[in-house]
Design a protein around this motif. Structure first.
Motif, PDB file in Angstrom:
ATOM      1  N   UNK A  18       0.807  -1.220   0.000  1.00  0.00           N
ATOM      2  CA  UNK A  18       0.000   0.000   0.000  1.00  0.00           C
ATOM      3  C   UNK A  18       0.841   1.270   0.000  1.00  0.00           C
ATOM      4  N   UNK A  19       2.106   1.174   0.429  1.00  0.00           N
ATOM      5  CA  UNK A  19       2.992   2.329   0.396  1.00  0.00           C
ATOM      6  C   UNK A  19       2.684   3.350   1.473  1.00  0.00           C
ATOM      7  N   UNK A  20       3.145   4.573   1.257  1.00  0.00           N
ATOM      8  CA  UNK A  20       2.989   5.637   2.245  1.00  0.00           C
ATOM      9  C   UNK A  20       1.695   6.401   2.079  1.00  0.00           C
ATOM     10  N   UNK A  21       1.153   6.407   0.880  1.00  0.00           N
ATOM     11  CA  UNK A  21      -0.093   7.128   0.626  1.00  0.00           C
ATOM     12  C   UNK A  21      -0.790   6.499  -0.575  1.00  0.00           C
ATOM     13  N   UNK A  22      -2.098   6.386  -0.485  1.00  0.00           N
ATOM     14  CA  UNK A  22      -2.878   5.837  -1.589  1.00  0.00           C
ATOM     15  C   UNK A  22      -3.517   6.934  -2.428  1.00  0.00           C
ATOM     16  N   UNK A 179       2.453  -1.133   4.029  1.00  0.00           N
ATOM     17  CA  UNK A 179       3.847  -0.732   4.149  1.00  0.00           C
ATOM     18  C   UNK A 179       4.393  -0.509   2.748  1.00  0.00           C
ATOM     19  N   UNK A 180       5.629   0.070   2.648  1.00  0.00           N
ATOM     20  CA  UNK A 180       6.240   0.226   1.327  1.00  0.00           C
ATOM     21  C   UNK A 180       7.230  -0.888   1.031  1.00  0.00           C
ATOM     22  N   UNK A 181       7.381  -1.849   1.947  1.00  0.00           N
ATOM     23  CA  UNK A 181       8.190  -3.032   1.701  1.00  0.00           C
ATOM     24  C   UNK A 181       7.566  -4.207   2.451  1.00  0.00           C
ATOM     25  N   UNK A 182       8.100  -5.399   2.225  1.00  0.00           N
ATOM     26  CA  UNK A 182       7.544  -6.594   2.854  1.00  0.00           C
ATOM     27  C   UNK A 182       8.032  -6.696   4.303  1.00  0.00           C
TER      28      UNK A 182
END
Length: 317
Positions: A18-22, A179-182
């Protein structure tokens, strides 16, 4: 209430980061900021490594470990940021199952390697200040290479075991990682099978990669402080302790950020907060390390000047 939908791990096609912002309007800004920070991180750590390897005056244990720390920092950042940038650019936030496990492995390995090298660097400063007469013997090149090799083994084996243990986990149909990584903790929250062994492995790795190196660093600096304050001359005390300044700054930033995330009460945790805090130790600190080790280090300034043909570098006054 029915059981959550479950899929076998071999059938998992991938996950959604999902990263830092959608929000679509945030994506160009995030891409520009993280691309800039990533390029600075790679260039800075590459320059440090090249300067140390090209200058014979810097072929000492302290700079040997600093060069390897720079390599570990560059690899640690490269394990997550390029994929994040690719996801933002393509607007496709998926990561394959194998790609997620590979990313997790490299993050754990290079993150752990950072910790181990910082601990070895603290030991190097301890020997240099507290046992200067034995320094050439205690920190001879063969022993330094052996300590570095042990660091690689100690970080590679647990990271590999933890990654392999994740292949036994069955995941639910919902596969979105906030998160922006696993992140390993976030991955386990998506599991529909027993994860007690995996959770035990996380605790074990935490003790190995955080508690043990930090304890060694603290003990080293306790002995260093005791020796430095025993020097009668104020100038001598300052000269002795100034050799530790850069390393101590990096240690405080690195472990301070980790403790700020993991030692706070669980009630204060949120996926958004943890993602933003992770930026500090996965991107910002590896980016700052070259500046911390070069701005107040005359030897590094000279080496970087030689690397650029003897000219001054604009950010090194």
């Amino acid at each position: 209430m029915g059981k959550p939908s479950r899929v076998n791990q071999t059938a998992v096609a991938g996950f959604l980061l999902l990263g830092l912002s959608e929000r679509p309007e945030d994506q160009p800004l995030l891409f520009g900021i993280f691309l800039g920070m990533y390029l600075v991180t790679i260039m800075g750590n590459l320059l440090i490594t090249l300067a140390i390897s090209s200058d014979p005056h810097l072929h000492t244990p302290m700079y040997f470990f600093l060069a390897n720390l720079s390599v570990a920092d560059a690899c640690f950042t490269s394990a997550s940021i390029p994929k994040m940038l690719a996801n933002i650019h393509t607007q496709n936030h998926t990561i394959s199952y194998s790609g997620c496990l590979a990313q997790l492995y490299f993050l754990l390995m290079f993150g752990g390697l950072d910790n181990c090298i910082l601990a070895v660097m603290a030991y190097d400063r301890y020997v240099a200040i507290c046992q200067p007469l034995h320094f050439s013997t205690a920190m001879r090149p063969q022993l330094c290479a052996l300590m570095l090799g042990i660091c690689w083994v100690l970080t590679n084996c647990p990271a590999l075991v933890h990654t392999l243990l994740l292949t036994r986990v069955a995941f639910c149909a919902h596969k979105a990682i906030p998160h922006f990584y696993c992140d390993p903790s976030a991955l386990l929250k998506l599991a529909c099978s027993d994860t007690r062994v995996n959770e035990l492995m996380i605790i074990t790795m935490g003790l190995m990669f955080l508690t043990a190196p930090l304890t060694l660093i603290i003990l080293s600096y306790v002995r260093i402080s005791w020796a430095v304050f025993g020097i009668s001359s104020p100038g001598g005390r300052w000269k002795a302790f100034s050799t530790c300044g850069s390393h101590l700054t990096v240690v405080l930033l690195f472990y301070g950020s980790l403790m700020g995330v993991y030692l706070l009460p669980p009630s204060t945790h949120s996926a958004e907060r943890e993602s933003r805090a992770a930026i500090l130790y996965t991107v910002i600190i590896p980016m700052l390390n070259p500046f911390i080790y070069s701005l107040r280090n005359r030897d590094m300034k000279k080496a970087l000047g030689k690397l650029f043909g003897g000219g001054k570098i604009f950010f090194l006054p």
